[in-house]
Every structure is written in structure tokens, then in C-alpha cells.
Enzyme design. Structure first.
Site, PDB file in Angstrom:
ATOM      1  N   ARG A 297      87.484 -31.901 -13.128  1.00 25.22           N
ATOM      2  CA  ARG A 297      86.850 -31.985 -14.447  1.00 25.22           C
ATOM      3  C   ARG A 297      86.036 -33.271 -14.556  1.00 25.22           C
ATOM      4  O   ARG A 297      85.630 -33.682 -15.638  1.00 25.22           O
ATOM      5  CB  ARG A 297      87.919 -31.903 -15.553  1.00 25.22           C
ATOM      6  CG  ARG A 297      88.562 -30.531 -15.628  1.00 25.22           C
ATOM      7  CD  ARG A 297      89.593 -30.402 -16.745  1.00 25.22           C
ATOM      8  NE  ARG A 297      90.024 -29.018 -16.894  1.00 25.22           N
ATOM      9  CZ  ARG A 297      90.977 -28.438 -16.154  1.00 25.22           C
ATOM     10  NH1 ARG A 297      91.591 -29.142 -15.228  1.00 25.22           N
ATOM     11  NH2 ARG A 297      91.296 -27.166 -16.333  1.00 25.22           N
TER      12      ARG A 297
ATOM     13  N   ASP B 184      90.842 -34.584  -1.655  1.00 28.25           N
ATOM     14  CA  ASP B 184      91.915 -35.548  -1.874  1.00 28.25           C
ATOM     15  C   ASP B 184      91.561 -36.784  -1.075  1.00 28.25           C
ATOM     16  O   ASP B 184      91.027 -36.681   0.044  1.00 28.25           O
ATOM     17  CB  ASP B 184      93.267 -34.991  -1.431  1.00 28.25           C
ATOM     18  CG  ASP B 184      94.427 -35.869  -1.906  1.00 28.25           C
ATOM     19  OD1 ASP B 184      94.348 -36.396  -3.030  1.00 28.25           O
ATOM     20  OD2 ASP B 184      95.401 -36.035  -1.159  1.00 28.25           O
TER      21      ASP B 184
ATOM     22  N   LYS C  18      76.936 -47.038  -3.339  1.00 25.19           N
ATOM     23  CA  LYS C  18      78.273 -46.501  -3.086  1.00 25.19           C
ATOM     24  C   LYS C  18      78.201 -45.052  -2.636  1.00 25.19           C
ATOM     25  O   LYS C  18      78.848 -44.655  -1.659  1.00 25.19           O
ATOM     26  CB  LYS C  18      79.143 -46.623  -4.344  1.00 25.19           C
ATOM     27  CG  LYS C  18      80.526 -46.003  -4.176  1.00 25.19           C
ATOM     28  CD  LYS C  18      81.352 -46.103  -5.446  1.00 25.19           C
ATOM     29  CE  LYS C  18      82.681 -45.375  -5.271  1.00 25.19           C
ATOM     30  NZ  LYS C  18      83.543 -45.459  -6.476  1.00 25.19           N
TER      31      LYS C  18
END
Length: 204
Positions: free
Chosen positions: A13, A76, A182
Site C-alpha cells: 500500500r 522483502d 537512492k
């Protein structure tokens, strides 16, 4: 291995992650529409019970693919510190005991390496990105960003462990980099970019 769907669910989300994956797939000319979990309020959080980043990413991707009936991508990630035998690793988000307490997690990690000399503070960020189809087919791609842990937080642009992690070849922490800098080197971006050609193959 193919599917006729032109929609794909990113198991998050987090609007920033969705924008990042959309840009990566557009750059790779993969014609797929990325949607997030905000379109599926009935899908709850998936327990991360795996022992590796890849296992956790696959758990989430399969759960979302089955619930949504669409191909799904999940990721993950975490920081792995050499002096701590690769920890926090998959426990990065809950290293201090409370999930998502960035300040407590960072402070605990700094305390644990406080007597480790700079030359032994090697670390890396790792990310596994998993793609799962409703049929059960799956693929995983991984991205790694090597670097080192510094003595104290620097910078305000990042989150999590970004303020204490200096990427290899840099003098600034990730939190001192711009968002564009980044994104260009991040472990998540590297994993997503590695998954792009796999996704193109699976939806062709």
C-alpha cells in the site's frame, strides 16, 4: 510460462513502491498495468514466517495472487551486518521487538556494533522480489547493495537504517542521497529491474 493478464498487483500500500515499479517496467518496455493493494481492501497482511527474504516475498506474492486472481509481485528486504553474522536480516523491521519502530531498530543496531572497528563494519542491504501467478508459477529475483555501517545517523532523506548505511563507493549515507540517487542504486530497484525481463517473458 505465460499469462494473458495485462494487470499486475504489487503487494503493497506504499505509493512510492508502486511508482518505482511502474517506472522500471516502463523503462524495460513491459506493457503491464501496476495496481496496489489499495484496490483490494479485503486482502489483509500476510505473516512473514519464512527464513529468507525470498521465502517471505513468495509467501506474500502467492497469497495476493490467489486472493486477487491476478499476477502479483511482492518483496522483502533488510540490512545484513557482517559483524552480526548477517543479522538483522529478515528481522530488520522488528529488530528491537516492535515492528516498524525505525528509531529503536537503528539505535539497537548501533549499540550492537559500537565496539566494532570501522574496517569490520561491512554490511549490505538485500531485497528479494517474487512474482507469482494465480496458477502457482513463481519466479524470484534478488538485489544487493553493499556498504558499511557508520557510527551515528546522518541525513534526513531516508528511513529505516538508511541514516547509518554508506553504500560502497560513496561517502554519504543513503539518507544523505537524493531520491533519484537512492533509486538508481537501491537493492529494491536492482531486484525489480532484474525481475522485469522475467515478467516480460511470463506475460508474452
Amino acid at each position: 510460462m505465460s499469462t494473458t493478464s495485462d494487470r499486475l498487483v504489487l503487494a503493497t500500500r506504499n505509493a512510492g513502491k508502486i511508482v518505482e515499479l511502474r517506472r522500471i517496467l516502463a523503462d524495460a518496455s513491459v506493457p503491464v498495468e501496476i495496481i496496489g493493494l489499495e484496490e483490494f481492501p479485503e486482502i489483509g497482511d500476510v505473516a512473514e514466517t519464512g527464513l529468507t527474504f525470498a521465502e517471505n516475498a513468495l509467501l506474500k506474492a502467492h497469497a495476493v495472487a490467489q486472493s486477487a486472481g491476478l499476477p502479483a509481485i511482492a518483496d522483502d528486504s533488510g540490512v545484513c551486518v557482517d559483524a552480526l553474522n548477517g543479522m538483522p536480516g529478515i528481522f530488520s523491521a522488528r529488530w528491537s521487538g516492535r515492528h516498524g519502530d525505525d528509531v529503536a531498530n537503528l539505535n539497537l543496531l548501533l549499540a550492537q556494533v559500537s565496539d566494532v572497528p570501522p574496517e569490520h563494519r561491512g554490511a549490505h542491504f538485500a531485497c528479494a522480489a517474487a512474482l507469482a501467478l494465480p496458477s502457482g508459477e513463481e519466479r524470484v529475483a534478488e538485489g544487493v547493495l553493499p556498504g558499511l555501517i557508520v557510527d551515528a545517523p546522518r541525513g534526513t532523506n531516508g528511513f529505516g537504517y538508511d541514516p547509518i548505511f554508506v553504500p560502497e563507493g560513496e561517502s554519504r549515507t543513503i539518507a544523505e542521497l537524493s531520491a533519484a540517487e537512492k533509486n538508481a542504486i537501491s537493492h529494491r530497484g536492482r531486484a525489480f529491474r532484474a525481475l522485469a525481463p522475467v515478467l516480460a517473458e511470463m506475460i508474452s
